[in-house]
Structure formats: structure tokens, C-alpha cells
Scaffold this active site. Structure first.
Site, PDB file in Angstrom:
ATOM      1  N   GLN A  58       1.135   4.962   0.020  1.00  0.00           N
ATOM      2  CA  GLN A  58       0.489   6.264   0.192  1.00  0.00           C
ATOM      3  C   GLN A  58       1.514   7.346   0.536  1.00  0.00           C
ATOM      4  O   GLN A  58       1.712   8.278  -0.209  1.00  0.00           O
ATOM      5  CB  GLN A  58      -0.588   6.191   1.269  1.00  0.00           C
ATOM      6  N   THR A  59       2.193   7.212   1.693  1.00  0.00           N
ATOM      7  CA  THR A  59       3.075   8.278   2.187  1.00  0.00           C
ATOM      8  C   THR A  59       4.228   8.573   1.227  1.00  0.00           C
ATOM      9  O   THR A  59       4.747   7.687   0.566  1.00  0.00           O
ATOM     10  CB  THR A  59       3.671   7.904   3.559  1.00  0.00           C
ATOM     11  N   GLN A  62       7.873   5.304  43.250  1.00  0.00           N
ATOM     12  CA  GLN A  62       7.795   4.274  42.207  1.00  0.00           C
ATOM     13  C   GLN A  62       6.325   3.944  41.936  1.00  0.00           C
ATOM     14  O   GLN A  62       5.895   3.860  40.799  1.00  0.00           O
ATOM     15  CB  GLN A  62       8.559   3.034  42.697  1.00  0.00           C
ATOM     16  N   TYR A  77       0.849  -1.171   0.000  1.00  0.00           N
ATOM     17  CA  TYR A  77       0.000   0.000   0.000  1.00  0.00           C
ATOM     18  C   TYR A  77       0.895   1.235   0.000  1.00  0.00           C
ATOM     19  O   TYR A  77       1.589   1.501   0.987  1.00  0.00           O
ATOM     20  CB  TYR A  77      -0.854  -0.098   1.280  1.00  0.00           C
ATOM     21  N   THR A 124       3.277   8.381  15.789  1.00  0.00           N
ATOM     22  CA  THR A 124       3.374   9.120  14.532  1.00  0.00           C
ATOM     23  C   THR A 124       2.468   8.558  13.442  1.00  0.00           C
ATOM     24  O   THR A 124       1.752   9.295  12.788  1.00  0.00           O
ATOM     25  CB  THR A 124       4.841   9.119  14.034  1.00  0.00           C
ATOM     26  N   ARG A 181       4.335   6.371  39.883  1.00  0.00           N
ATOM     27  CA  ARG A 181       4.588   6.370  38.444  1.00  0.00           C
ATOM     28  C   ARG A 181       4.050   5.097  37.790  1.00  0.00           C
ATOM     29  O   ARG A 181       3.606   5.120  36.644  1.00  0.00           O
ATOM     30  CB  ARG A 181       6.100   6.485  38.178  1.00  0.00           C
ATOM     31  N   GLU A 195      -0.541   6.642  11.312  1.00  0.00           N
ATOM     32  CA  GLU A 195      -2.005   6.796  11.395  1.00  0.00           C
ATOM     33  C   GLU A 195      -2.383   8.119  12.056  1.00  0.00           C
ATOM     34  O   GLU A 195      -3.366   8.202  12.786  1.00  0.00           O
ATOM     35  CB  GLU A 195      -2.632   5.612  12.145  1.00  0.00           C
ATOM     36  N   GLY A 250      18.631   0.656  35.122  1.00  0.00           N
ATOM     37  CA  GLY A 250      19.487   0.156  34.046  1.00  0.00           C
ATOM     38  C   GLY A 250      18.921  -1.075  33.351  1.00  0.00           C
ATOM     39  O   GLY A 250      19.103  -1.251  32.156  1.00  0.00           O
TER      40      GLY A 250
END
Lengths: 484, 484
Positions: free
Chosen positions: A115-116, A296, A113, A385, A299, A387, A364
Site C-alpha cells: 500500500q504505502t 523515580q 501487502y 507512526t 515517573r 497504522e 545507563g
């Protein structure tokens, strides 16, 4: 055993589907590995006579981006299936289907496909590739007039595919009719070499080890390539031999159905990613110790809550897609705009940076490939980014909400997820009835609080925008408002 | 020509320093490439008799993480230089320097710094490796009592190094004296094989292509390894033959000097990263078009402003480090706490996610290795974690600010960057004198606004915390406060 468990075991027990070496393979080897897996998966699907649901789960657990992703959206139609979805199953008119689908089914042609373009991602209206009708030969001439008009990013283009659905500006009788789709052959079916007038290649390594490097995203330039007139996709409109551009009676709104579909799959994936992350965090010996810290928890737990919310909303979006599809088939467009805004907003909200936060919460360890988080992150981060860029989508939903608010005064009843806005008289002045902690266990109380807050923010935002010196400035303030 | 330009050209013109294939090399090849570059760079530094400044710039432009990074912090002392810095140049007492530095200088031994363990990252006090003094043999016995006590992450450990500065709990006469440093040989100087009692290896692939995969981060377990008593680093304290633990008269505060130094280098790097990102954004043809959008500007321009701010603050931190070092040498600790809080806060603030935002602003292009952003991101993102997790550091600076606020009442004058808080009477009630847009061009006006805002937020936050049921809850609220 549940079907999901059966498919997970099928993948886990098959050495061809091994994943442990994926981040260590050089790109060429990784691509070969992807081809081998795709062929093997197809073989297993046929041998075991898997249902569509089972085949989709097999692909989900195989979990390696590859050129066949575009085919597998809807087995067994395989090729161009994504496109068929876009035009709601019967996109390609009967004759076109008769010609292409059997070839596609037998893998005699492999499609993708296109498109872009290099200069134009989410902005479809900005595409530059042209398809100029030539009545003398009854052909379209596909051409890339600039560097920025080169097709850029399509998966499957770099190495695998022989044909493409190319999106280009249709020009006939000297007039530009905007973006339309065309079936274009790119490579020889004899030796897979590019056809004359076609320049193509792979666009190179991508973020991360493994991750999307298994996909052959490509670049493609046309130099006046001729294709027969009947390779235009003709469900919505067509060009006659006499150069005339003719609309069919199929409504354009059908195009939106697919956005709902594709974004629904992204939201479903988001729940998967967050769940994986949290699992990683939990089993890390490091995090077991640090999970006792309030910082912790503050978050991690909202992400855990989000994982559940995304899972449920993903299921709901499947229902929404079915609902929209049925309504579109009945030419009822009343909820389309709301459904479209809804998926745009949910796509943007669910693809923010939970994985990166989880990575940091693992210290880490989250940075080591062996934690699984780096590859998960690299596969998932472009969802912000593709869609539709998230900020653009958030602005779309903001615009929709502002429009809905402005129509409340005229008495127009909002629908679907915005129906609550109709209750504006009550919601703008109601006081929260919660007095004890237990009151929050009542879902109706939570729902009312969210409704009152969302509506008041929307009304306040509309008010701010109306005070801005220009509409553009206004939208800028709307965005700033969101950031707080 | 400026020295920076000369060094940049030296790197760019030398084929050994090529970078274009870095993201494409399999890890083994990438590691060999790093060894080759490190040796070549050293050869060029000697041949061209480069100054310390020139050599540092050469390394900066070479821009490939490798085991020699630990040596190159301060040429020409080379080996253990990081550690020497930690103990402010003369850390290792004279006899130790006489023995080790010449070997290190000639690369006859290669050292690294072994602090972090599998279960303990930023939390140095939680380290489990033991160094038990045995008076019978006049030796320390280095041991890893648990799985989580294995050294984990040190760069240079996986493949290159022969010796390490190992951080372990010093135990003598059955008493635990906390974390101390020891020089420990790990590999044979004949055939580079690990010594008996030592198990070590590389911890595997890391986030991204190229990036930190050029570094041989490793794992290390000891099984009762004996080392001579004089291999303890003895500037701050020592153990006598008679098992006695003896403090020297060197103040412990010296240890903080190095944190200021290391974090200062991170902040300087942050400015580099943001600058690179913005440059990438600017030159992308895609972004050139989208740069005209206000939404794009509102995300990009604050990052551009930050790049300048980080650059200036990086220079200022170099001054701060010099200032702190001079004061420490004169045993003046009056500004140490403030300087420490300052670097902790700046490290956390400057290493948030600008690169990822830039990546998204470039749309799909930022996801391609050829944009340079993926490798930049992968190299830079661990800065959020190493040298102190950012959230932990933000809590440290919050604690310091709360302490400073609480001492204002007692009349104690705040120093350095917090000196403005002494002006509390005025700042709590002053009104902004700005009336026209031009007034903002007066730096004093901007400074006063920032001072008033920062102080009012700090005082408000201290007030919130004092209302919390417990101190821990209070810090939790403080963190929440920050999030808004």
C-alpha cells in the site's frame, strides 16, 4: 499448565528460537535466521497440530518480525489473510479464492501487502500508482508514474515474496475511480528473479540492532506491467470487459472493520511492552536502589498503572471488534463511527513513549542491549507512526468528539463510549461527591469525575474552536489545547 | 575558506573517514574501523600540523565515538586531559606530570577515566571501590568489595586502555575520607593482557546500529591490587608515609569548573543534533509535502527555534566557562553556584527528546538508517542520562531557584542569570506593555515577559513548597509543578 505457559516453554526450550544473539547478528545473518525460524515454527505448528490460539502464541513468543507476519494473522488461510480480514473474510470472490489460496497454503506463492509509497504513508488517498484498464487486451496496466509513487516499506517485499496485493488508482474510460486492490505477481516462481517491468529491492537497515532488521521491507517500481482483468479484487466493485466500472451491493463501511482489528492488536502489544519495561526496571539492581525515590516513583508508577489499563482495554477492544463485525454483517453501521474513533484514539494514546521513559529510569543500564530495552524500543517506536500517525489520529478523535458535542443540542443520542455525553445536563454542573480518601475507592465516583472532566473539556474545546477565525485555525487551537 | 569548511572537506574527502557503511558493520569490524580512524586522524593532525581548533573540528566531523575521545578533549596534552581539566589544568602535581605525560603523548600508555560503577551512576558519593593505604609497603590497595562496586561503562576500558584514573574511597588509619582519584595500571605494556588482580572486559552491544557501539565501554573488578602511594592524584589532598591525610590549600570548589565545561560541550552538541534533524526533515520528500500542515509546523517550528536558541546559548556557555575559570583562579567563588545551576539546568533542558520528535515527523522515513536519524538518536539519547540524570538536574536547579527566592527577602542580591530576580518589586506587579503584534519585535518586551513569568512561577512554587507537609513532599510537588 496454561496454554500461554506451554507455548512460552516450547519457544524457550528450542535452540532454533534462541534470541540472545539477535542484536549481534549482521543483517544478512539476521535475515537468514528469521527465515529459518519462520520455517521451523511452521513445521512445529504442523507436527504438533497446534490450534490457531496456540500458533498465535508461538508466534508472539518467537517475537521476531518477519515476512510471515502478514500470513500468520489468521492461520490456516495463510496467504493474503490480512487482506481477507480487511474485506471481512470473504474479500476475494470465490473464483479468486479457488485459484490463489491452495498455492498460498503450500507456500508455492508468498504474498504481501503493498500500500504505502515513498511519498505517501498514512495518506491512502494520495497514492500515485496507477492501474489503467486496457479493453484491447482485457488487462490492467500497473505503472509507477513518479519516483514518489514507488511502493516503500511493505514487509516481505525486499526478499521473500512472489506476489503482492498492490493498491493503485483504478483508471478506466479515462476516469480515475480511486484506490483499489490488485493481485500482482512480481517474481518468477522458477528462480525468484523479478519479472520484467518490475524493479524491486530491500530499503536497507532500520533503527536499532535486531529489531525490525529481521524484516525485508522493500521498494517496488512498475514499468507498465500487464495483469489479467480478473486479478482486480472484486468484492466491492469490478470493471467489466466493456470498461464499465460497477459497484457491488457490499457496503463500503466494511473496510473500517479491519482498522478496528489491526489497531486492537497494537493496543494489546502496548500493554506487553509496558509490562516488559517495568519488569526490566524492577530487576535492575540499579533501579532497586533508586525505586525508593519519590521522583523515580512519580515517573514509574503511572506507567505501571498504564500497563494494567492497556491490558484491560486491549481485552475490551477484542470484544469491540467482534461486536462491530457482527453489526457490519447485519448491515448495522450505527456504532461504526464511534468504534473507529475509539480505536484511533486508543492506538495514539497507548503508543506514546513509555519505553523511552523506562529506558531513562534505568539510567545507563537501559542503554545496553543486554537490558532488552533498546530492542524493545526499536521494535515498538514505529507504532507511533504506522497504522496512522498519532497526531493525525488524535485530530480524528478530536473531530469526532466535536461533532458529537455539536449534535447534542439537536438531541441525537451519542453511542458506545460516548454515551455518557448524553448526560450533559447533569455532568456540566455536578459537584464531586468525594470528601475522604476512601471515597476514591468507589469506582462510580472515579468514573463520574472522568466523565465530567472529559465532557467539560470537549465542550470547552468546541467553544474555543467556534471562536477561531477559520476551521483550520480552530483545529490548530484544538491541538494546542490537547498539549496543555 | 572558513576553518570549519576546510575541516569538513578534509573528512569528507578522505576514504578512511567514510561513514556510509557504519550502521552495517558488525561490532568487531566497527571497533577496528574506529581504531583505524583514530590512528589516521592523529596521523593527519601531526602531518598537517593542525591547530587545536582545527583538530577539534576534525574530530567533530569524524563523528564516531571512540576511546580517544577522552584524550582529545585538549590536544596536545592528550592523556588524562579530561582529568586535568577536572582539576583545572594543573591537577596532577608536577612530578606526576613529568612521569606520565610523555608516555601518554607518545601513546605508550593509553588512559581512561573510571568513575561510574555497576550500582552507582551519577551518584559519585555512593561509589564503593576502596583504596586502602598500607603504610608497611607504602602502597594503596585498590579493591572491589562487592558486585555492584565493579567499574561499569567507562569508555576505553573494554579493549584499548592500559591505565586508568580510578575513583575510589580513600581509607587510611581505618577512616574513610571519601572519593579520590588514583592512577592505576591495568594491562601489560608488553602483551596488553590484564594484570593479575584485575578482571576486565567489554560490557557488550548498545542501543542502535553504529552509534556508541564503536566505543569499548567496559567493566572492571579489582582484587586487592597494590599501587605506589605517589599514584594518588595529589593536588587537593595527599596521604603521607605516616598514614596522615593532609589537605592542600587548593579550594575544593575547583572541581565544579569542569562540570561547567563538560555540560557546555553537551549543550553545544544539542544544537548540532537539532540542526541535523531539521535538515533531515526538510530534505525528505515526504516532509516537503507535509510541511504545509499546521500540525506539522506546530511540532517542527518550535524545534527549529530551539536549534537557534541552543546554538546561541552554547556560545554563551563557552564564555561562562572562561569567566568561571578566571574567577576560580582568583579564588572568587561568588558566581560559582549560579553558574553550576545554570549549566545543570541548560543541560537538562537542551537534551530532551527533539530527535525522537523529528523522527516521528518524518514518518516511516525517520526509522530508516539511511535518514541518519536513528544513529543520531542512538548517539544522543544517553545525553539525557550521563553527566547527571535530567530529572535530578532539574531538581538541582529548582532547589537553587527556591534558595535564591528565599534569600530575596533578606536583601541578598542574586547574580548572573538570576540577577533579574532582584527586580522583584516591579516584576511581580508589572503589566505587559505589548498591544500590537509589532511590539513583540522589541527584544526588551520579550525579555521582560520571560523575567516576569519565570519569577512569578518561582515565587508561586516556593509558596507551594512551603505549604507541603515535609520538604521531600514539597520537592515532589515542585516536580509536579514543572510537569504542567
Amino acid at each position: 499448565m496454561k496454554v500461554a505457559d506451554r507455548m512460552a516453554r516450547l519457544v524457550a526450550s528450542d535452540p532454533v528460537f534462541r534470541k540472545d544473539n539477535r542484536t549481534m547478528l549482521p543483517r544478512t545473518e539476521l535475515f537468514k535466521d528469521t527465515l529459518k525460524k519462520a520455517a521451523h515454527a511452521w513445521k512445529r505448528i504442523v507436527e504438533l497440530r497446534l490450534t490457531e490460539e496456540e500458533a498465535n502464541l508461538l508466534r508472539l513468543y518467537m517475537d521476531q518480525p518477519g515476512y510471515v507476519d502478514l500470513h500468520w494473522v489468521r492461520i490456516p488461510t495463510i496467504l493474503y489473510s490480512l487482506y481477507i480480514l480487511i474485506y471481512n473474510i470473504e474479500a476475494i470472490v470465490k473464483e479468486q479464492q479457488k485459484k490463489w489460496l491452495p498455492l498460498a497454503y503450500k507456500f508455492q506463492i508468498i504474498g504481501f501487502y503493498a500500500q504505502t509509497e515513498l511519498g505517501h504513508g498514512s495518506n491512502v488517498q494520495g497514492l500515485e500508482t496507477t492501474a489503467t484498464f486496457d479493453p484491447k487486451t482485457d488487462e490492467f496496466v500497473i505503472h509507477s508514474p513518479t519516483l514518489t509513487s514507488g511502493k516503500w516499506w511493505p514487509g516481505g517485499l525486499g526478499k521473500a515474496s512472489t506476489h503482492a496485493i498492490v493498491h493503485a488508482r483504478l483508471i478506466t474510460e479515462g476516469k480515475d475511480y480511486g484506490i483499489h486492490g490488485f493481485i500482482v505477481q512480481l517474481r518468477s516462481l522458477e528462480d525468484h528473479s523479478p519479472l520484467p517491468s518490475v524493479t524491486l529491492g530491500d530499503i536497507g537497515g532500520k533503527f536499532g540492532s535486531g529489531a525490525y532488521n529481521s524484516m525485508d521491507n522493500g521498494v517496488l517500481q512498475f514499468d507498465h506491467l500487464h495483469i489479467p482483468r480478473d486479478q482486480m479484487l472484486m468484492r466491492l466493485s469490478q470493471v467489466t470487459k466493456e470498461e464499465k466500472y460497477v459497484h457491488s451491493d457490499v457496503p463500503k463501511q466494511l473496510l473500517y472493520g479491519t482498522m478496528v482489528y489491526v489497531r486492537q492488536t497494537i493496543v494489546a502489544d502496548a500493554s506487553k511492552a509496558v509490562t516488559c519495561c517495568l519488569y526490566c526496571c524492577k530487576v535492575q539492581c540499579y533501579s532497586k536502589a533508586v525505586l525508593n525515590y519519590k521522583t523515580q516513583q512519580s515517573r514509574l508508577f503511572p506507567l505501571l498503572a498504564s500497563a494494567y489499563a492497556f491490558r484491560f482495554v486491549g481485552e475490551w477492544l477484542k470484544w469491540l471488534y467482534t461486536d462491530v463485525t457482527h453489526k457490519l454483517e447485519a448491515k448495522d453501521f450505527s456504532t461504526l463511527q464511534e468504534a473507529h474513533a475509539c480505536t484511533a484514539g486508543l492506538k495514539a494514546v497507548t503508543t506514546f513513549d513509555a519505553i523511552e521513559e523506562c529506558q531513562k529510569l534505568c539510567g545507563g543500564h537501559g542503554y545496553l542491549n543486554s537490558s532488552g530495552l533498546p530492542e524493545l524500543f526499536a521494535v515498538y517506536v514505529p507504532a507511533c507512526t504506522y497504522e496512522g500517525d498519532n497526531v493525525v489520529l488524535l485530530l480524528q478523535i478530536a473531530r469526532f468528539l466535536m461533532k458529537t458535542v455539536s449534535q447534542l443540542a439537536s438531541g441525537k443520542q451519542p453511542v458506545g463510549t460516548t454515551a455518557y455525553m448524553g448526560n450533559i445536563q447533569y455532568l456540566m454542573q455536578c459537584k464531586c461527591g468525594v470528601t475522604t480518601a476512601e471515597d476514591w475507592l468507589n469506582p462510580a465516583a472515579i468514573k463520574e469525575v472522568f466523565e465530567a472532566r472529559a465532557l467539560r473539556m470537549a465542550v470547552n474545546c468546541a467553544h474555543n474552536i467556534s471562536k477561531a477565525p477559520s476551521q483550520e485555525e480552530g483545529w490548530y487551537y484544538a491541538y494546542e489545547f490537547k498539549a496543555f
